[in-house]
Design a protein around this motif. Structure first.
Motif, PDB file in Angstrom:
ATOM      1  N   GLY A  23       0.823  -1.203   0.000  1.00 12.96           N
ATOM      2  CA  GLY A  23       0.000   0.000   0.000  1.00 12.96           C
ATOM      3  C   GLY A  23       0.856   1.251   0.000  1.00 12.96           C
ATOM      4  O   GLY A  23       2.076   1.200  -0.137  1.00 12.96           O
ATOM      5  N   PRO A  24       0.218   2.401   0.183  1.00 13.72           N
ATOM      6  CA  PRO A  24       0.963   3.658   0.160  1.00 13.72           C
ATOM      7  C   PRO A  24       1.845   3.814   1.403  1.00 13.72           C
ATOM      8  O   PRO A  24       1.515   3.310   2.467  1.00 13.72           O
ATOM      9  N   GLY A  25       2.985   4.477   1.234  1.00 14.30           N
ATOM     10  CA  GLY A  25       3.904   4.697   2.347  1.00 14.30           C
ATOM     11  C   GLY A  25       3.412   5.783   3.265  1.00 14.30           C
ATOM     12  O   GLY A  25       2.368   6.376   3.008  1.00 14.30           O
ATOM     13  N   PRO A  26       4.127   6.028   4.310  1.00 16.30           N
ATOM     14  CA  PRO A  26       5.406   5.413   4.699  1.00 16.30           C
ATOM     15  C   PRO A  26       5.198   3.994   5.219  1.00 16.30           C
ATOM     16  O   PRO A  26       4.130   3.664   5.717  1.00 16.30           O
ATOM     17  N   TRP A  27       6.240   3.170   5.081  1.00 15.98           N
ATOM     18  CA  TRP A  27       6.146   1.757   5.413  1.00 15.98           C
ATOM     19  C   TRP A  27       7.027   1.378   6.584  1.00 15.98           C
ATOM     20  O   TRP A  27       8.077   1.963   6.795  1.00 15.98           O
ATOM     21  N   ASP A  28       6.612   0.351   7.259  1.00 16.81           N
ATOM     22  CA  ASP A  28       7.506  -0.409   8.130  1.00 16.81           C
ATOM     23  C   ASP A  28       8.230  -1.354   7.176  1.00 16.81           C
ATOM     24  O   ASP A  28       7.613  -2.245   6.587  1.00 16.81           O
ATOM     25  N   GLU A  72       8.305  -8.490 -18.077  1.00 12.90           N
ATOM     26  CA  GLU A  72       8.870  -8.161 -16.778  1.00 12.90           C
ATOM     27  C   GLU A  72       7.890  -7.348 -15.931  1.00 12.90           C
ATOM     28  O   GLU A  72       7.191  -6.485 -16.445  1.00 12.90           O
ATOM     29  N   PHE A  73       7.856  -7.651 -14.645  1.00 13.32           N
ATOM     30  CA  PHE A  73       7.112  -6.844 -13.681  1.00 13.32           C
ATOM     31  C   PHE A  73       7.814  -6.948 -12.343  1.00 13.32           C
ATOM     32  O   PHE A  73       8.693  -7.784 -12.141  1.00 13.32           O
ATOM     33  N   CYS A  74       7.458  -6.077 -11.416  1.00 13.68           N
ATOM     34  CA  CYS A  74       8.099  -6.068 -10.104  1.00 13.68           C
ATOM     35  C   CYS A  74       7.057  -6.201  -9.001  1.00 13.68           C
ATOM     36  O   CYS A  74       5.943  -5.706  -9.130  1.00 13.68           O
ATOM     37  N   VAL A  75       7.466  -6.840  -7.933  1.00 15.11           N
ATOM     38  CA  VAL A  75       6.655  -6.914  -6.710  1.00 15.11           C
ATOM     39  C   VAL A  75       7.356  -6.023  -5.724  1.00 15.11           C
ATOM     40  O   VAL A  75       8.515  -6.244  -5.387  1.00 15.11           O
ATOM     41  N   ALA A  76       6.649  -4.982  -5.282  1.00 16.58           N
ATOM     42  CA  ALA A  76       7.266  -3.982  -4.406  1.00 16.58           C
ATOM     43  C   ALA A  76       6.369  -3.676  -3.215  1.00 16.58           C
ATOM     44  O   ALA A  76       5.195  -3.887  -3.242  1.00 16.58           O
TER      45      ALA A  76
END
Length: 76
Positions: A23-28, A72-76
């Protein structure tokens, strides 16, 4: 799930997809890495392959993957 196209790939990808699991940051960042590691096996089971893991120092940044057709795709 990946949808298969009857026609073969004819050109380089025109779009790059990022799957954002945190989801949207900020992240742990530890939780974000856990969510990325949780999603990757689901995508592998659906037919994707892992290309590489990208790290920001000692923090997992994202995982680069290919769908069954090599896009190509990314998991972020």
């Amino acid at each position: 799930m990946f949808l298969y196209e009857a026609e073969g790939k004819s050109a380089k990808n025109r779009m790059h997809i990022d799957i954002r699991v945190a989801g949207p940051g900020p992240w742990d960042m530890a939780e974000r890495a856990r969510l990325i590691r949780q999603k990757v096996p689901e995508l592998v089971a659906a037919g994707a392959t892992v290309v590489s893991e990208e790290w920001y120092g000692d923090v997992l940044g994202h995982v680069v993957m290919h769908d069954p057709e090599g896009n190509e795709f990314c998991v972020a």
